[in-house]
Design an enzyme around this catalytic site. Structure first.
Site, short mmCIF file in Angstrom:
data_model
loop_
_atom_site.label_atom_id
_atom_site.label_comp_id
_atom_site.label_asym_id
_atom_site.label_seq_id
_atom_site.Cartn_x
_atom_site.Cartn_y
_atom_site.Cartn_z
N ASP A 227 20.53 -6.65 -21.82
CA ASP A 227 21.81 -6.95 -22.69
C ASP A 227 22.33 -5.85 -23.76
O ASP A 227 20.83 -5.60 -24.21
CB ASP A 227 21.71 -8.45 -23.11
CG ASP A 227 22.99 -9.09 -23.75
OD1 ASP A 227 24.18 -8.32 -22.78
OD2 ASP A 227 23.08 -10.13 -24.26
N GLY B 35 26.41 -1.60 -22.88
CA GLY B 35 27.88 -1.41 -23.47
C GLY B 35 27.72 -0.68 -24.78
O GLY B 35 28.29 0.63 -25.26
N SER C 3 25.41 2.30 -25.29
CA SER C 3 25.77 3.61 -24.32
C SER C 3 26.86 4.44 -25.74
O SER C 3 26.81 5.28 -25.16
CB SER C 3 26.63 3.42 -23.08
OG SER C 3 25.41 2.38 -22.56
N HIS D 47 21.67 1.06 -17.19
CA HIS D 47 21.59 -0.39 -17.48
C HIS D 47 20.53 -0.80 -17.73
O HIS D 47 20.10 -2.32 -16.69
CB HIS D 47 22.89 -1.67 -16.37
CG HIS D 47 23.80 -2.49 -16.95
ND1 HIS D 47 24.84 -1.79 -17.72
CD2 HIS D 47 24.34 -3.63 -17.59
CE1 HIS D 47 26.12 -2.42 -18.39
NE2 HIS D 47 25.64 -3.66 -18.26
#
Length: 378
Positions: free
Chosen positions: A197, A200, A203, A193
């Site tokens: 922001d 996700g 990734s 992470h």
């Protein structure tokens, strides 16, 4: 330290063999379809991946609306946030797709931060910088109670070292199968992470990039983001990540994560194959229809869009057939006058849907649902 890549068991290897065979078959099947139709399918699949990956983060835009935005349509009814996030993700995804055959390609921290800027640059602030590692803690909160941290990322001071390790791992040829390596890259990045922001989506995009670099299929056919965005799969995706623990704990067995991703690869290949089969079937039926009606064959493009997605807009048809604005407008008016299409909306926001004389067989072929096989239960 990164998660160790688990060894595959016999069933994993069997599923992986099936995936490789389906992908090889798809590559052959795509070559049997006219380029203009595969280009349309590629655009749809890209839009589907963008819409699905954004939906996981709470930005709700339909695949058809994403296609319209990609075509340059301005009058798409979306909130400003949804529009901004969709266009940013689509631009980044388009760039990732161009890297699939770049000869002098290499992974670097600079590349990852540049991709992040493309995704989040429109939201850059001093406290939440885009294209730079985060400077403080980061939490994934429980959707039911934002006061609870479902996951806490590693300390900010550990991020540069972890990303060094990840980039070196991405660059090395360690004999891991490309699809397994792509799944592990997703897990490594989402667990570190490294940004404030967008972790996700980054990734999932890096996983798509590694699959595309494999070179078996065109990158638009390679993403599992659309599969991950289906509600049941999204729930299981979060469960898989939650099973890794509430903090960064890389010294653990992640075999279930690999099985989850192999299921995703397998079912997404089934989905693309089914859509390709429907496309070919619908094209054949519509070609027969326009021939029987004495219509120009180019009108199949407009009718195919309606059958497969529910509507067509003038700009989409114009680009698909390389027409002038006037010619596209005349063709759509002709189909409307014949009762084959119906016009809805006004001026620039106008679209066309099936009319009372739209042939039923292609609609049935396009809209009959198909089943997906779970490779671990088959």
């Amino acid at each position: 330290m990164l998660f160790p890549t688990p060894a595959l068991d016999d069933l994993d290897r069997k599923v992986l063999d099936e995936i490789e065979q389906m992908r090889a078959d798809l590559r052959y099947q795509v070559r049997q379809v006219a380029v203009k139709w595969t280009e349309g399918l590629r655009k749809y699949l890209t839009a589907d991946a963008v819409a699905a990956s954004n939906s996981i983060e709470g930005f709700r835009v339909s695949t058809v609306d994403v296609v319209d935005l990609m075509e340059g349509e301005r009058d798409v009814e979306l909130s400003e946030d949804n529009r901004d996030e969709t266009l940013a993700y689509q631009h980044m995804m388009t760039y990732i797709q161009t890297l699939h055959d770049a000869e002098d390609f290499s992974f670097s921290k600079g590349l990852l931060n540049a991709l992040h800027w493309m995704l989040q640059g429109h939201r850059h602030t001093a406290s939440r910088p885009a294209g730079q590692w985060r400077r403080g803690p980061v939490y994934v909160t429980d959707p039911r109670d934002p006061s609870i941290a479902a996951y806490t990322g590693p300390d900010a001071e550990d991020v540069p070292g972890l990303m060094d390790e990840l980039v070196n791992w991405l660059a090395e040829d360690n004999g891991t199968h490309p699809l397994i390596k792509a799944a592990m890259a997703h897990l490594h990045l989402v667990s570190i992470h490294p940004w404030s922001d967008g972790n996700g989506r980054m990734s999932r995009s890096v996983q798509t990039l590694l699959i595309a670099r494999e070179g078996v299929l065109a990158p638009e056919f390679s993403s599992i983001e659309a599969w991950l965005g289906r509600p049941g799969n999204t729930w299981e995706y979060y469960r898989q990540l939650n099973d890794r623990g509430s903090r960064y704990q890389p010294d653990q067995d992640v075999s279930n994560w690999i099985k989850f991703n192999l299921t995703a690869y397998h079912q997404q290949a089934q989905t693309v194959r089914n859509r390709l089969d429907r496309t070919r079937s619908v094209l054949g039926l519509l070609t027969d229809f326009v021939t029987d009606e004495g219509l120009d064959e180019r009108l199949v493009a407009a009718l195919h869009e309606v059958a497969m997605t529910g509507k067509v807009r003038r700009l989409r048809y114009e680009h698909a057939e390389g027409l002038s604005v006037q010619q596209a407008q005349r063709d759509l008016r002709e189909l409307t006058s014949a009762g084959i299409l119906v016009s809805v909306g006004r001026t620039r926001a106008r679209s066309y849907i099936e009319g009372p004389r739209f042939p039923e067989p292609p609609l049935t072929a396009a809209r009959t649902p198909t089943s997906l096989i779970d490779p671990y239960r088959a």
